[in-house]
Scaffold this active site. Structure first.
Site, PDB file in Angstrom:
ATOM      1  CE1 TYR A 146      62.987  46.462  60.223  1.00  0.00           C
ATOM      2  CE2 TYR A 146      63.249  45.061  58.287  1.00  0.00           C
ATOM      3  CZ  TYR A 146      62.708  45.288  59.535  1.00  0.00           C
ATOM      4  OH  TYR A 146      61.893  44.342  60.109  1.00  0.00           O
ATOM      5  CB  SER A 162      63.657  41.406  59.533  1.00  0.00           C
ATOM      6  OG  SER A 162      63.164  41.460  58.213  1.00  0.00           O
TER       7      SER A 162
END
Length: 299
Positions: A165, A152
Site C-alpha cells: 500500500y 496517503s
C-alpha cells in the site's frame, strides 16, 4: 458560500472514482456544493445494492447535477469507459479526483505474497495512471483542467505491515509530481492529497469512529484543488479533521569532501545528516542542479 469563483469555467464536470462511500462520497458532495456536476464512479458489488447509485440519487434530491458510472477501475479498457461515460453524459470533463484504491492484506514484507503487491499496485497506481491518460485530452480542452490524486501519508513515510500500500501511494505521489512538471505550461494543474479519515478501509466500524475524523472534514482539500480558482501545482496536502497542511520531500544541506571515502562518511555522517537548513526541490532536475551546485561551491 462557494470557496472559489467559477465564472471562468461554468458547468464544470468532475469525476470522482471510488465514490460509493467514505472519502469518495465526501469528495463528491464537496464538489457538488461548489457547483460542479459530479460523475460518481464506484464498482458494483454483487451482494449489495449500488452505493454509487444511492449517492447519485441523494445528490440529485439535494438539487445537484450528478451522473453514475459503475465500472471497476482496474480492468483493461476501464479508464476509457469511465472517461467516456463522463463525455457521453455531460459532453465535457474538467477535473478528476482519483480516489479508488485498496489497502491490501496486512503482512510484513518477509511474510507477504508478491501477488498481493501486484494487486495493490494494479488498482492504486496503474489504474489511476490509465485514467489520467484517458482523461488528459478532455482536460486539455477545459479552461481549468484539474487532476487530484488521492495518496496517503504512508506513501510519504512508509507503513509497517502495509508495504504494498505504501509503495503504491509513493508511486502515485512521484507520478503526480512528474505530471505537474510536464503540464506546468498548460491550464492543467496536478496535485496530491493524503487524507486522514475514519472509513471502512481504515478499519473504522460503526459506532467506533472518531467523529472528528469524518470524511467530510478532509473533503475541502479535494474540492479546492479541483477548482478553477486554485492554481497551485505539484503540491502534496495532508488533510483531515478540518486540519490542512502541506507536505514536501526535502534535502538537507549536507557536507562532503573531494577525497571522501567510507571512513570519512563514517566519521561525519552524524554531523551532516541533519535536514536544517533544508531545501525543497521542485523536481528531479532541480534537485540535481542544487546538488551539483554544492559540489562546485565546495571545489
Amino acid at each position: 458560500m462557494a470557496i472559489t469563483d467559477r465564472t471562468d469555467a461554468s458547468d464544470r464536470v468532475t469525476l470522482v472514482t471510488g465514490a460509493g462511500a467514505g472519502l469518495g462520497a465526501a469528495f463528491a458532495w464537496a464538489c457538488a456544493a461548489e457547483g460542479d456536476t459530479v460523475l460518481v464512479n464506484n464498482r458494483v458489488h454483487p451482494d449489495r445494492p449500488s452505493s454509487a447509485a444511492a449517492l447519485v440519487e441523494d445528490l440529485q434530491a439535494a438539487g445537484h447535477r450528478a451522473g453514475l458510472d459503475e465500472h471497476s477501475v482496474e480492468p483493461e479498457g476501464a479508464a476509457a469507459a469511465i472517461v467516456g461515460s463522463a463525455i457521453d453524459q455531460f459532453g465535457r470533463l474538467d477535473a478528476i479526483i482519483l480516489n479508488a484504491g485498496i489497502s491490501g492484506p496486512a503482512a510484513k514484507v518477509a511474510d507477504s505474497d508478491p501477488a498481493d503487491l501486484r494487486d495493490v499496485l494494479n488498482i492504486n497506481f496503474f489504474a489511476n495512471a490509465a485514467l489520467v491518460q484517458a482523461a488528459l485530452p478532455h482536460l486539455q480542452q477545459s479552461p481549468a483542467g484539474r487532476i487530484v490524486l488521492v495518496a496517503s501519508s504512508a506513501g510519504l513515510h512508509g507503513l509497517r505491515g502495509r508495504a504494498p500500500y505504501a509503495a503504491s501511494k509513493a508511486a502515485l505521489i512521484a507520478y503526480g509530481r512528474s505530471l505537474a512538471l510536464e503540464l506546468a505550461r498548460t491550464d492543467i494543474r496536478t496535485n496530491i492529497i493524503a487524507p486522514y479519515a475514519a472509513t471502512k478501509m481504515t478499519g473504522a466500524q460503526d459506532g467506533e469512529a472518531d467523529p472528528r475524523l469524518s470524511p467530510d472534514r478532509a473533503a475541502p482539500a479535494a474540492a479546492w484543488l479541483a477548482s478553477p480558482g486554485c492554481d497551485v501545482n505539484g503540491q502534496i496536502w495532508v488533510c483531515g479533521g478540518g486540519i490542512f497542511r502541506r507536505a514536501a520531500m526535502v534535502e538537507g544541506a549536507g557536507g562532503g569532501s573531494a577525497d571522501a571515502d567510507t571512513a570519512w562518511l563514517a566519521r561525519n555522517a552524524k554531523g551532516i545528516s541533519g535536514l536544517a537548513p533544508y531545501r525543497e526541490m521542485e523536481g528531479g532536475e532541480a534537485a540535481f542542479a542544487d546538488f551539483y551546485a554544492s559540489i562546485r561551491e565546495r571545489d
